[in-house]
Write a protein that holds these residues in place. Structure first.
Motif, mmCIF file in Angstrom:
data_model
loop_
_atom_site.group_PDB
_atom_site.id
_atom_site.type_symbol
_atom_site.label_atom_id
_atom_site.label_comp_id
_atom_site.label_asym_id
_atom_site.label_seq_id
_atom_site.Cartn_x
_atom_site.Cartn_y
_atom_site.Cartn_z
ATOM 1 N N GLU A 105 1.272 -1.050 -0.305
ATOM 2 C CA GLU A 105 -0.130 0.383 0.503
ATOM 3 C C GLU A 105 0.621 1.248 -0.194
ATOM 4 O O GLU A 105 0.992 1.889 1.023
ATOM 5 N N PRO A 106 1.710 1.272 -1.028
ATOM 6 C CA PRO A 106 2.544 2.880 -0.976
ATOM 7 C C PRO A 106 2.362 3.900 -0.794
ATOM 8 O O PRO A 106 2.887 5.085 -0.618
ATOM 9 N N ALA A 107 0.936 4.093 -1.024
ATOM 10 C CA ALA A 107 0.322 5.467 -0.830
ATOM 11 C C ALA A 107 -0.122 5.336 0.006
ATOM 12 O O ALA A 107 -0.561 6.728 0.179
ATOM 13 N N ALA A 108 -0.382 4.974 1.667
ATOM 14 C CA ALA A 108 0.234 5.457 2.691
ATOM 15 C C ALA A 108 0.552 6.605 3.288
ATOM 16 O O ALA A 108 0.311 7.686 3.620
ATOM 17 N N THR A 109 1.903 6.844 2.739
ATOM 18 C CA THR A 109 2.447 7.572 3.295
ATOM 19 C C THR A 109 3.666 8.091 1.694
ATOM 20 O O THR A 109 4.457 7.123 0.603
ATOM 21 N N PRO A 110 4.791 9.299 1.450
ATOM 22 C CA PRO A 110 5.261 9.417 0.930
ATOM 23 C C PRO A 110 7.094 8.016 0.839
ATOM 24 O O PRO A 110 7.224 8.182 0.075
ATOM 25 N N GLU A 111 6.952 7.779 1.808
ATOM 26 C CA GLU A 111 8.006 7.394 1.959
ATOM 27 C C GLU A 111 7.731 5.539 2.113
ATOM 28 O O GLU A 111 8.562 4.984 1.198
ATOM 29 N N LYS A 112 6.873 5.305 1.832
ATOM 30 C CA LYS A 112 6.579 4.516 1.703
ATOM 31 C C LYS A 112 6.738 3.875 0.043
ATOM 32 O O LYS A 112 6.730 3.019 -0.571
ATOM 33 N N LEU A 113 5.841 5.047 -0.262
ATOM 34 C CA LEU A 113 6.205 4.799 -1.973
ATOM 35 C C LEU A 113 7.121 5.076 -2.098
ATOM 36 O O LEU A 113 7.405 4.545 -3.651
ATOM 37 N N LYS A 114 8.439 6.218 -1.885
ATOM 38 C CA LYS A 114 9.090 6.190 -2.481
ATOM 39 C C LYS A 114 10.124 4.551 -2.392
ATOM 40 O O LYS A 114 11.210 4.129 -3.023
ATOM 41 N N ALA A 115 10.431 4.262 -0.747
ATOM 42 C CA ALA A 115 11.044 3.046 -0.662
ATOM 43 C C ALA A 115 9.990 1.852 -1.760
ATOM 44 O O ALA A 115 11.027 1.165 -2.558
ATOM 45 N N ALA A 116 9.116 1.444 -2.437
ATOM 46 C CA ALA A 116 8.156 0.762 -3.612
ATOM 47 C C ALA A 116 9.139 0.950 -4.411
ATOM 48 O O ALA A 116 9.185 0.247 -5.467
ATOM 49 N N HIS A 117 8.935 2.267 -4.624
ATOM 50 C CA HIS A 117 9.875 3.128 -6.380
ATOM 51 C C HIS A 117 11.524 1.612 -6.432
ATOM 52 O O HIS A 117 11.648 1.843 -7.364
ATOM 53 N N THR A 118 11.792 2.345 -5.423
ATOM 54 C CA THR A 118 13.195 1.468 -4.953
ATOM 55 C C THR A 118 13.450 0.668 -5.206
ATOM 56 O O THR A 118 14.363 -0.026 -5.925
ATOM 57 N N TYR A 119 12.939 -0.197 -4.640
ATOM 58 C CA TYR A 119 12.883 -1.604 -4.484
ATOM 59 C C TYR A 119 12.419 -2.221 -5.794
ATOM 60 O O TYR A 119 12.723 -3.264 -6.453
ATOM 61 N N LEU A 120 11.225 -1.597 -5.974
ATOM 62 C CA LEU A 120 10.768 -2.203 -7.409
ATOM 63 C C LEU A 120 11.900 -2.597 -9.168
ATOM 64 O O LEU A 120 11.674 -2.846 -9.475
ATOM 65 N N ARG A 121 12.208 -0.627 -8.931
ATOM 66 C CA ARG A 121 13.628 -0.689 -10.207
ATOM 67 C C ARG A 121 14.794 -1.326 -9.493
ATOM 68 O O ARG A 121 15.126 -2.043 -10.827
ATOM 69 N N LEU A 122 15.147 -1.842 -8.717
ATOM 70 C CA LEU A 122 15.861 -3.160 -8.004
ATOM 71 C C LEU A 122 15.558 -4.021 -8.199
ATOM 72 O O LEU A 122 16.855 -4.709 -8.527
ATOM 73 N N ILE A 123 14.370 -4.976 -7.714
ATOM 74 C CA ILE A 123 14.469 -6.226 -8.399
ATOM 75 C C ILE A 123 14.208 -6.747 -10.261
ATOM 76 O O ILE A 123 14.732 -7.230 -10.060
ATOM 77 N N ARG A 124 13.714 -5.160 -10.755
ATOM 78 C CA ARG A 124 14.034 -4.751 -12.234
ATOM 79 C C ARG A 124 15.076 -5.623 -12.944
ATOM 80 O O ARG A 124 15.532 -6.010 -13.457
#
Length: 581
Positions: A347-366
């Protein structure tokens, strides 16, 4: 266990005064709970009482009710059940003016007129525990049927009730009407009996093309219960119609930050079992669907931080994270594990921090795995479209809290539209009729079991006026189901009837002799679909009001529709058989 309720209420013979009731090991029986059960089960007004039940009490294949009023000790519980299906029956016992001690049930097997039997091993009996639940505002404690517990005997106080739940499993090959008896004893004295009749529909239902799953997480909260129950929990999920579950486990990090490796046979710091152990249990349970792999979320993040001292989102940390993804995907392919959908945030929309973390780690996984690469999953909150734009191109399978297709994804799952374990009728609707007609490829729900706070057991939650989220409850002897958990399976079964009938209609529509019957079945399917308004938005917004799409529906309506579907399936199956001879 399952979730269609056939309720019979009866008052048995007068008994002399006996000792006070002994509470069960897990339920919180008391005056308040008994008063709540009395509200639901009034012996002088059985029809009104049935309307208050969490699940209905009407035989779907008959126009009348299976029970004809209170005060009769020889009543009948009746259901219809298909092959390899579970069907529940429920009734309450009322003690009258004096208490009963050591009340127990004795079940015979079921037998048809040809002396073929469904053994007593295929009948499961439970007592329904009324658990105190806090209201949404964190206060206003009320009692609700939440537990289906194994028992040897129970006490019933004067003017008190106990509700019992019996589940019938129908093995393949059974035909006709099977009958048996439930005998009720107190201190080994026979008080009365209830007859059971099961009408067998000789059908093998097809699995719907939906990936059904639940969030399942283990950590230090339940060290006393795990890891021994993991295999049983996964088997329980498969038995309830699920195909998948989230997996939070991750490999253990070993070595130094300069010479790091990953051990799949060792338990990481935050979990009591290894990833290999968890996946062996997953495979042996029969779960085989694609699964959101949340082991790359806080489990792996915490494991790397704890073992290396590196801070998240630093160059050294991110390099080790990418190495872990590569090692996990290599292990998955070598072991032949199901399709992993890597999910490093929730649920990355919950906080800006979660959204930033989601972007970072999704990119690394890719970046971690070269083509064909890996796939990702993310729960996207409704209303706020920013996460979808921010994460565009990084999420393969979005889990929405809204109807699928609004952003045009190739594959969309619906996330969290059930009741969080509190309202069985909602769960049956969500996993059944709604799931089928929504055309979602996946249905995922929060949560198999989760406390209000870490390290807080359910009984302690009650004492502190808090309430966690449970479809099943943790116990050292294995997870204890709830009526809502049985409703999940009942909903999946509804979807099986719908999917089976749809396949038959498709087959029969192009065959002249079969077309009229196929078109009649199609008309009823359209009536059912048109009964559901799919345009009211977020399924979570009305979770406590039966989704709000069809508020006039009662649970008996689901049964009436299932009866209609079953009749069409039988007709088309027989016509196909005749046509092919």
């Amino acid at each position: 266990m399952k979730n269609l309720l056939f309720c019979v209420i009866f008052q048995l013979a007068f008994m002399p005064a006996l000792a006070a009731a002994r509470p069960l090991s897990f339920s919180l029986w008391g005056d308040q709970a008994d008063k709540e059960i009395q509200l639901r089960f009034q012996p002088d007004s059985p029809r009104a009482a049935r309307g208050l039940l969490p699940v209905h009490a009407q035989n779907p294949l008959e126009s009348g009710n299976s029970g004809r009023g209170g005060g009769k000790p020889g009543l009948e519980l009746r259901c219809f059940v298909s092959w390899d299906e579970y069907e529940p029956l429920s009734f309450a016992v009322y003690a009258g003016g004096n208490p009963w001690k050591d009340v127990r049930l004795e079940l015979t097997g079921l037998e048809n007129k040809d002396k073929d039997s469904i053994s007593a091993e295929n009948l499961d009996v439970r007592v329904v525990g009324y658990w105190p639940v806090t209201g949404d505002a964190g206060k206003d404690i009320y009692f609700h049927p939440r537990l289906l517990e194994k028992f040897s005997s129970v006490d019933i106080p004067a003017n008190g009730f106990r509700q019992f739940w019996i589940t019938i499993y129908c093995p393949k090959g059974k035909k006709g009407t099977y009958r048996g008896t439930v005998r009720i004893f107190s201190l080994d004295k026979l008080l009365g009996k209830v007859d059971i009749t099961a009408d067998i529909v000789p059908l093998k239902l097809e699995e719907p093309k939906i990936n059904y799953g639940f969030y399942y997480n283990l950590d230090s909260r339940w060290k006393g219960f795990y890891p021994n129950n993991i295999a049983a929990d996964f088997a329980d999920m498969r038995e309830h119609g699920l195909t998948s579950a989230t997996v939070f486990f991750c490999p253990a990090v070993i070595g130094s930050s300069e010479n790091m490796d990953f051990d799949f046979n060792a338990a990481p710091a935050l979990f009591p079992v290894s990833l290999n152990e968890a996946m062996i249990a997953y495979d042996q349970s029969g779960l085989s669907g694609p699964l959101p792999f949340l082991g790359v979320w806080y489990g792996l993040l915490g494991e790397i931080s704890l073992k290396t001292g590196l801070k998240e989102n630093t160059a050294g940390f991110n390099e080790l994270y990418v190495q872990a993804i590569r090692a996990i995907e290599k292990q998955r392919r070598e072991k032949g594990w199901p399709r992993f959908l890597y999910s490093p945030e929730d649920e990355p929309a919950a906080t800006p921090e979660k959204l930033k973390a989601a972007h970072t780690y999704l990119r690394l996984i890719r970046q971690a795995v070269s083509p064909p690469g890996v796939e990702t999953y993310m729960t996207l909150m409704s209303g706020d479209r920013k996460p979808e734009k921010e994460l565009a191109g990084l999420v393969d399978v979005p889990g929405f809290l809204v109807l699928p297709g609004q952003s045009g994804p190739q594959e969309a799952w619906i996330y969290n539209g059930g009741s969080e374990g509190r309202h069985p009728a909602l769960d049956r609707f969500f996993f059944g009729i709604y799931a089928f007609f929504s055309n979602a490829q996946g249905i995922y729900q929060w949560v198999y079991q989760w406390p209000a706070e870490l390290d807080l057991a359910p009984r302690e939650e009650y004492k502190q006026g808090k309430s966690g989220w449970y479809y099943t409850y943790p116990s050292a002897g294995g997870s204890i189901p709830s009526p809502a958990w049985e409703a999940v399976r009942e909903g999946v079964d509804d979807a099986k009837y719908l999917f089976t009938l749809t396949r038959l209609i498709d087959y029969c529509r192009d065959r002249a002799r079969l077309r009229p019957a196929a078109l009649a079945a199609q008309r009823d399917l359209e009536k059912l679909k048109n009964s559901v308004n799919f345009k009211k938005g977020n399924p979570q917004s009305a979770a406590h009001l039966l989704l709000g799409w069809a508020p006039e529906w009662k649970t008996e309506v689901f049964d009436q529709w299932r009866a209609v579907l079953a009749r069409h399936i039988i007709i088309l199956t027989e016509l196909i058989s005749e046509n092919e001879q």
